[in-house]
Write a protein that holds these residues in place. Structure first.
Motif, PDB file in Angstrom:
ATOM      1  N   TYR A 141       0.827  -1.208   0.000  1.00 13.73           N
ATOM      2  CA  TYR A 141       0.000   0.000   0.000  1.00 13.73           C
ATOM      3  C   TYR A 141       0.863   1.262   0.000  1.00 13.73           C
ATOM      4  CZ  TYR A 141      -3.323   3.572   1.441  1.00 13.73           C
ATOM      5  OH  TYR A 141      -4.069   4.718   1.489  1.00 13.73           O
ATOM      6  N   LYS A 142       1.901   1.278   0.839  1.00 13.50           N
ATOM      7  CA  LYS A 142       2.792   2.439   0.880  1.00 13.50           C
ATOM      8  C   LYS A 142       3.449   2.664  -0.474  1.00 13.50           C
ATOM      9  CE  LYS A 142       3.991   2.299   5.814  1.00 13.50           C
ATOM     10  NZ  LYS A 142       5.096   2.106   6.781  1.00 13.50           N
ATOM     11  N   ARG A 143       3.891   1.568  -1.112  1.00 15.75           N
ATOM     12  CA  ARG A 143       4.541   1.682  -2.415  1.00 15.75           C
ATOM     13  C   ARG A 143       3.566   2.225  -3.457  1.00 15.75           C
ATOM     14  NH1 ARG A 143       6.727  -2.809  -2.102  1.00 15.75           N
ATOM     15  NH2 ARG A 143       5.116  -4.078  -3.084  1.00 15.75           N
ATOM     16  N   TRP A 144       2.312   1.763  -3.395  1.00 14.31           N
ATOM     17  CA  TRP A 144       1.288   2.233  -4.345  1.00 14.31           C
ATOM     18  C   TRP A 144       0.989   3.703  -4.135  1.00 14.31           C
ATOM     19  CZ3 TRP A 144      -3.743   4.054  -3.423  1.00 14.31           C
ATOM     20  CH2 TRP A 144      -4.562   4.168  -4.551  1.00 14.31           C
ATOM     21  N   ARG A 145       0.875   4.149  -2.858  1.00 14.07           N
ATOM     22  CA  ARG A 145       0.556   5.545  -2.556  1.00 14.07           C
ATOM     23  C   ARG A 145       1.640   6.491  -3.054  1.00 14.07           C
ATOM     24  NH1 ARG A 145      -1.677   8.913  -1.316  1.00 14.07           N
ATOM     25  NH2 ARG A 145      -2.127   9.443   0.844  1.00 14.07           N
ATOM     26  N   LYS A 146       2.903   6.068  -2.931  1.00 11.24           N
ATOM     27  CA  LYS A 146       4.017   6.927  -3.288  1.00 11.24           C
ATOM     28  C   LYS A 146       4.324   6.925  -4.789  1.00 11.24           C
ATOM     29  CE  LYS A 146       6.279   6.214   1.200  1.00 11.24           C
ATOM     30  NZ  LYS A 146       7.468   5.662   1.882  1.00 11.24           N
ATOM     31  N   SER A 147       3.772   5.970  -5.518  1.00 11.52           N
ATOM     32  CA  SER A 147       4.147   5.798  -6.929  1.00 11.52           C
ATOM     33  C   SER A 147       3.541   6.846  -7.856  1.00 11.52           C
ATOM     34  CB  SER A 147       3.747   4.395  -7.404  1.00 11.52           C
ATOM     35  OG  SER A 147       2.332   4.235  -7.349  1.00 11.52           O
ATOM     36  N   HIS A 148       2.388   7.433  -7.482  1.00 11.15           N
ATOM     37  CA  HIS A 148       1.759   8.413  -8.369  1.00 11.15           C
ATOM     38  C   HIS A 148       0.846   9.329  -7.566  1.00 11.15           C
ATOM     39  CE1 HIS A 148      -0.442  10.041 -11.850  1.00 11.15           C
ATOM     40  NE2 HIS A 148       0.593   9.645 -12.562  1.00 11.15           N
ATOM     41  N   LYS A 149       0.703  10.566  -8.024  1.00 12.67           N
ATOM     42  CA  LYS A 149      -0.137  11.542  -7.326  1.00 12.67           C
ATOM     43  C   LYS A 149      -1.602  11.121  -7.278  1.00 12.67           C
ATOM     44  CE  LYS A 149       2.689  15.634  -8.317  1.00 12.67           C
ATOM     45  NZ  LYS A 149       2.709  16.968  -8.964  1.00 12.67           N
ATOM     46  N   SER A 150      -2.042  10.417  -8.319  1.00 17.14           N
ATOM     47  CA  SER A 150      -3.457  10.017  -8.380  1.00 17.14           C
ATOM     48  C   SER A 150      -3.778   8.875  -7.423  1.00 17.14           C
ATOM     49  CB  SER A 150      -3.829   9.601  -9.808  1.00 17.14           C
ATOM     50  OG  SER A 150      -3.068   8.473 -10.215  1.00 17.14           O
ATOM     51  N   ASN A 151      -2.745   8.236  -6.884  1.00 18.82           N
ATOM     52  CA  ASN A 151      -2.954   7.125  -5.953  1.00 18.82           C
ATOM     53  C   ASN A 151      -3.207   7.672  -4.554  1.00 18.82           C
ATOM     54  OD1 ASN A 151      -2.479   5.476  -8.112  1.00 18.82           O
ATOM     55  ND2 ASN A 151      -0.426   4.870  -7.483  1.00 18.82           N
ATOM     56  N   THR A 152      -4.412   8.141  -4.348  1.00 17.57           N
ATOM     57  CA  THR A 152      -4.792   8.754  -3.076  1.00 17.57           C
ATOM     58  C   THR A 152      -5.533   7.760  -2.193  1.00 17.57           C
ATOM     59  OG1 THR A 152      -6.893   9.535  -3.983  1.00 17.57           O
ATOM     60  CG2 THR A 152      -4.978  11.006  -4.188  1.00 17.57           C
ATOM     61  N   PHE A 153      -5.674   8.138  -0.935  1.00 19.99           N
ATOM     62  CA  PHE A 153      -6.445   7.312   0.002  1.00 19.99           C
ATOM     63  C   PHE A 153      -7.891   7.184  -0.466  1.00 19.99           C
ATOM     64  CE2 PHE A 153      -8.817   7.387   4.229  1.00 19.99           C
ATOM     65  CZ  PHE A 153      -8.773   6.011   4.376  1.00 19.99           C
ATOM     66  N   LYS A 154      -8.427   8.272  -0.997  1.00 17.29           N
ATOM     67  CA  LYS A 154      -9.797   8.267  -1.512  1.00 17.29           C
ATOM     68  C   LYS A 154      -9.934   7.269  -2.656  1.00 17.29           C
ATOM     69  CE  LYS A 154     -13.351  11.318  -3.464  1.00 17.29           C
ATOM     70  NZ  LYS A 154     -13.668  12.709  -3.890  1.00 17.29           N
ATOM     71  N   GLN A 155      -8.935   7.236  -3.557  1.00 18.45           N
ATOM     72  CA  GLN A 155      -8.971   6.306  -4.682  1.00 18.45           C
ATOM     73  C   GLN A 155      -8.889   4.864  -4.198  1.00 18.45           C
ATOM     74  OE1 GLN A 155      -9.698   6.828  -7.729  1.00 18.45           O
ATOM     75  NE2 GLN A 155      -9.294   4.770  -8.503  1.00 18.45           N
ATOM     76  N   ALA A 156      -8.077   4.624  -3.155  1.00 12.71           N
ATOM     77  CA  ALA A 156      -7.963   3.270  -2.600  1.00 12.71           C
ATOM     78  C   ALA A 156      -9.304   2.810  -2.026  1.00 12.71           C
ATOM     79  CB  ALA A 156      -6.881   3.243  -1.523  1.00 12.71           C
ATOM     80  N   LYS A 157     -10.009   3.716  -1.356  1.00 13.46           N
ATOM     81  CA  LYS A 157     -11.328   3.369  -0.806  1.00 13.46           C
ATOM     82  C   LYS A 157     -12.312   3.035  -1.926  1.00 13.46           C
ATOM     83  CE  LYS A 157     -11.841   7.063   1.805  1.00 13.46           C
ATOM     84  NZ  LYS A 157     -12.484   8.007   2.755  1.00 13.46           N
ATOM     85  N   ILE A 158     -12.242   3.784  -3.026  1.00 15.35           N
ATOM     86  CA  ILE A 158     -13.129   3.529  -4.166  1.00 15.35           C
ATOM     87  C   ILE A 158     -12.850   2.146  -4.751  1.00 15.35           C
ATOM     88  CG2 ILE A 158     -13.664   4.220  -6.537  1.00 15.35           C
ATOM     89  CD1 ILE A 158     -13.196   7.124  -5.669  1.00 15.35           C
ATOM     90  N   GLN A 159     -11.567   1.821  -4.898  1.00 18.86           N
ATOM     91  CA  GLN A 159     -11.180   0.528  -5.469  1.00 18.86           C
ATOM     92  C   GLN A 159     -11.633  -0.629  -4.578  1.00 18.86           C
ATOM     93  OE1 GLN A 159     -10.581   1.602  -8.707  1.00 18.86           O
ATOM     94  NE2 GLN A 159      -9.191  -0.163  -8.676  1.00 18.86           N
ATOM     95  N   LEU A 160     -11.462  -0.468  -3.273  1.00 15.09           N
ATOM     96  CA  LEU A 160     -11.882  -1.528  -2.354  1.00 15.09           C
ATOM     97  C   LEU A 160     -13.397  -1.676  -2.366  1.00 15.09           C
ATOM     98  CD1 LEU A 160     -11.268  -3.638  -0.261  1.00 15.09           C
ATOM     99  CD2 LEU A 160     -11.193  -1.855   1.492  1.00 15.09           C
ATOM    100  N   LYS A 161     -14.099  -0.573  -2.440  1.00 13.37           N
ATOM    101  CA  LYS A 161     -15.566  -0.615  -2.483  1.00 13.37           C
ATOM    102  C   LYS A 161     -16.033  -1.365  -3.728  1.00 13.37           C
ATOM    103  CE  LYS A 161     -19.641   2.387  -2.269  1.00 13.37           C
ATOM    104  NZ  LYS A 161     -20.134   3.791  -2.215  1.00 13.37           N
ATOM    105  N   LYS A 162     -15.363  -1.126  -4.862  1.00 16.57           N
ATOM    106  CA  LYS A 162     -15.715  -1.826  -6.102  1.00 16.57           C
ATOM    107  C   LYS A 162     -15.499  -3.326  -5.950  1.00 16.57           C
ATOM    108  CE  LYS A 162     -14.794   1.864  -9.469  1.00 16.57           C
ATOM    109  NZ  LYS A 162     -13.925   2.269 -10.603  1.00 16.57           N
ATOM    110  N   TYR A 163     -14.368  -3.701  -5.337  1.00 17.71           N
ATOM    111  CA  TYR A 163     -14.076  -5.131  -5.203  1.00 17.71           C
ATOM    112  C   TYR A 163     -15.061  -5.813  -4.261  1.00 17.71           C
ATOM    113  CZ  TYR A 163     -11.548  -9.486  -4.475  1.00 17.71           C
ATOM    114  OH  TYR A 163     -11.208 -10.812  -4.413  1.00 17.71           O
ATOM    115  N   LEU A 164     -15.417  -5.156  -3.176  1.00 23.70           N
ATOM    116  CA  LEU A 164     -16.388  -5.732  -2.239  1.00 23.70           C
ATOM    117  C   LEU A 164     -17.759  -5.883  -2.906  1.00 23.70           C
ATOM    118  CD1 LEU A 164     -15.469  -3.812   1.053  1.00 23.70           C
ATOM    119  CD2 LEU A 164     -14.829  -6.136   0.390  1.00 23.70           C
TER     120      LEU A 164
END
Length: 307
Positions: free
Chosen positions: A203-226
């Motif tokens: 998760y840390k590596r993903w967050r630091k890899s690009h500006k668009s990789n925000t906490f909000k985006q991670a929540k959206i992705q997890l919500k989609k998978y659930l």
């Protein structure tokens, strides 16, 4: 002249008006020290920052106060509503208290003090008026001046791994990746929480890899998978392990697809009930006539010499 005790070490300061309100300079110092560590604490619970120590460890920071007295001071501050205590220790047997300051209460006290100062200052005294104006613009000053440093922190040993209090100023605007991760981790399906440390690193590596990789985006992705799991009726054994999902956060899932038809008809098996021989009556042949019976007994008597 011996000046060894005259500010030869970093002093601890407190606001006299706060000490007067609390009725003790030591209590004012305790509150000031709590404020210092709270500003540098990463321990967040219920939306507030907290610090914790045992009384013995606090005593190392206030060595001139007896332990019993120090314990009473903390109790008085808590009873007076200046500080709030909690218990967020992982081990149930660990009774170490956590503290935070009730800043709303301090703000009310500061406003009351400044209002009193305004009333007490003569209107025709311009110099005093200027001083009063300066006081109006500042709240109860409990920040540590730049030229003064607090007593070094002593952390409680049993919960040291959870305490990230730092001795240098922190960049409070920096994202707390671990806190974000824990929020997502708690939402993940319980039976599939494997590889937490590996997932955190991913998760840390993903967050630091690009500006668009925000906490909000991670929540959206997890919500989609659930939602995908729910819509597609994915069985538990086929849900991704947490370490796998966190390593592939950007994966896409078709949540618009119709649910998989799983209306299976159970196989009907015919089970034949066994015969209960204990309830069966023996078959008896009653077709023997009287003449046959007479001949049977006659032969029996002749063979056994009964005639």
């Amino acid at each position: 002249m011996n000046d060894n005790l005259l500010i030869s070490e970093p002093p601890m300061l407190f606001e006299p008006s706060l000490a007067k309100e609390l009725g003790s300079s030591d209590k004012a110092l305790i509150l000031q020290q709590l404020h210092y560590w709270l500003n540098r604490s990463n321990n967040v619970h219920d939306g507030y920052r907290w610090v914790y120590n045992s009384i013995k460890d606090w005593h190392k920071q206030f060595s001139w106060i007896k332990e019993r007295t120090l314990q009473n001071y903390f109790a008085d501050l808590e009873k007076g509503g200046y500080i709030i205590s909690g218990n967020f220790n992982k081990a149930k047997f660990d009774k170490t208290k956590w503290y935070r300051i009730d800043y709303d209460r301090l703000e009310k006290i500061a406003n009351r003090i400044t209002e009193k100062q305004i009333i007490d200052v003569p209107k025709n005294d311009e110099s005093n008026s200027r001083k009063t104006d300066n006081r109006i613009t500042e709240k109860l000053p409990i920040d540590v001046p730049k030229n003064c440093q607090p007593i070094p922190e002593i952390t409680h040993k049993t919960t040291q791994e959870n305490n990230n209090i730092k001795s240098k100023s922190d960049n409070l605007d920096k994202p707390d990746y671990e806190q974000e991760f824990n929020f997502l981790w708690n939402l993940y399906p319980k039976g599939k929480k494997q590889g937490k440390q590996l997932a955190l690193r991913s998760y840390k590596r993903w967050r630091k890899s690009h500006k668009s990789n925000t906490f909000k985006q991670a929540k959206i992705q997890l919500k989609k998978y659930l939602k995908y799991i729910k819509v597609q009726h994915v069985q538990v054994q086929f849900i991704k392990a947490a370490k796998t999902w966190f390593g592939n956060i950007d994966d896409e899932y078709d949540i618009s697809a119709p649910p998989v038809n799983q209306s299976y008809k159970p196989i009907q098996k015919t089970i034949e009930k066994g015969t209960d021989w204990s309830k069966q009556k023996p078959e008896v042949n009653n077709s023997v006539n009287a003449d046959q019976l007479t001949d049977f007994f006659r032969d029996f008597e002749n063979k056994n010499g009964l005639t």
